[in-house]
Design a protein around this motif. Structure first.
Motif, short mmCIF file in Angstrom:
data_model
loop_
_atom_site.label_atom_id
_atom_site.label_comp_id
_atom_site.label_asym_id
_atom_site.label_seq_id
_atom_site.Cartn_x
_atom_site.Cartn_y
_atom_site.Cartn_z
N VAL A 129 0.86 -1.18 0.00
CA VAL A 129 0.00 0.00 0.00
C VAL A 129 0.90 1.24 0.00
N CYS B 167 -2.84 6.09 -0.19
CA CYS B 167 -3.98 5.52 0.55
C CYS B 167 -4.72 6.60 1.34
N ILE B 168 -6.05 6.60 1.20
CA ILE B 168 -6.85 7.58 1.95
C ILE B 168 -7.66 6.91 3.07
N GLY B 169 -7.42 5.60 3.23
CA GLY B 169 -8.10 4.90 4.32
C GLY B 169 -9.57 4.66 4.09
N CYS C 167 -10.21 -1.93 0.15
CA CYS C 167 -9.33 -3.08 -0.03
C CYS C 167 -9.56 -4.12 1.07
N HIS D 182 -3.62 1.85 5.10
CA HIS D 182 -3.77 0.42 5.34
C HIS D 182 -2.46 -0.32 5.08
N ASP E 97 -7.97 4.58 -5.73
CA ASP E 97 -6.98 5.65 -5.65
C ASP E 97 -5.60 5.20 -6.11
S1 SF4 Z 1 -8.70 0.78 -1.13
FE1 SF4 Z 1 -8.76 2.58 0.20
S2 SF4 Z 1 -7.82 1.89 2.12
FE2 SF4 Z 1 -7.25 0.41 0.54
S3 SF4 Z 1 -5.28 1.12 -0.26
FE3 SF4 Z 1 -6.87 1.98 -1.57
S4 SF4 Z 1 -7.26 4.01 -0.65
FE4 SF4 Z 1 -6.20 2.81 0.90
#
Ligand code: SF4
Ligand code: SF4
Ligand code: SF4
Length: 241
Positions: free
Chosen positions: A180, A184-186, A190, A207, A226
């Motif tokens: 990751v 990543c925006i949390g 995923c 994550h 993302d």
């Molecule tokens: S799905 Fe959401 S939480 Fe998982 S890596 Fe992508 S941005 Fe992050």
């Protein structure tokens, strides 16, 4: 199934009729003619779809099927996929088709697992030549096509698998690991997608992937909107299993 007129170009089918590559990915190749067909690279996308023009590229009209491949598709893995089908279909009557395709498949398996041997590419080409020339029927004569065309247009991918134990497309599971990134925006998508619980839910936080649990199914990467999950080459010395 969509019927297209002869003479239309590959690009017109992919970009016009098909509406381009999904999710903004890059058009990489078109596989023509079913399992015995060949792969035509995107740079030849202005090739008209007719018998002679396709044959000139090393592919063929065959069943008329067209599979569009993007930058996430590994051409060694694609060749393996189609050869596995024709190898299983071999009736076994002639030696070159029965055994030659099996030896070719073993080489492709080795390459995809990062266990290639120094002369594997030469051997693959020699076997492909023998199988196509010495087989009795069309199945054996055309079975090497996916291998020959991918070797012709995407040899650098074979060489990366062989010499660097690396899958440039991030597809061959033995040669990659998932990570990751800081994008990543949390959003947790995923974690919701992972079938083995290798990603813990951490809303609004970056994550992480538990490499011990990860089965490299790619579901998380497909779920992430993302582009925050990458499949990257495993560090050297970390094994190929
Ligand atoms: S799905 Fe959401 S939480 Fe998982 S890596 Fe992508 S941005 Fe992050
Ligand atoms: S080339 Fe044809 S006849 Fe020969 S083993 Fe293959 S499928 Fe059978
Ligand atoms: S690749 Fe599959 S198993 Fe691995 S973390 Fe992603 S969803 Fe889970």
């Amino acid at each position: 199934m969509i019927e297209v007129p002869l003479g239309i170009t590959i690009r017109e089918v992919v970009e016009g009729i098909g509406g381009g590559i999904k999710n903004g990915r890059q058009f990489k190749a078109a596989q023509f003619g079913g399992p015995s067909g060949g792969c035509i690279p995107a740079r030849l996308a202005d090739t008209p779809i007719d018998y002679d023009a396709l044959a000139a590229t090393g592919a063929m009209m065959g069943s008329g099927g067209l599979v569009v491949l993007d930058d996430r598709d590994c051409m060694v893995d694609i060749a393996r996929f189609f050869l596995r089908f024709t190898q299983a279909e071999s009736c076994g009557k002639c030696t070159f088709c029965r055994i030659g395709t099996k030896r070719m498949l073993e080489i492709l398996d080795r390459l995809c697992e990062g266990k290639g041997r120094p002369r594997d590419l030469e051997e693959l080409e020699t076997l492909a030549d023998y199988v196509s020339r010495a087989s009795l029927c069309g199945l054996g004569q055309t079975a090497p096509n996916p291998v020959l065309t991918t070797l012709r247009y995407f040899r650098h991918e074979y060489e990366a698998h062989l010499h660097e134990r690396r899958c440039p497309s991030g597809k061959c599971t033995a040669l990659i690991q998932y990570r990751v990134t800081d994008n990543c925006i949390g959003c947790t998508l995923c974690a919701q997608a992972c079938p083995v619980g290798a990603i813990a839910f951490r809303p609004y936080e970056k994550h992480e992937i538990d490499a011990q649990l990860c089965t490299k199914c790619d579901m998380c990467r497909q779920a992430c909107q993302d582009d925050a999950i990458v499949a990257e080459p495993r560090p050297s010395g970390s094994g190929t299993s």
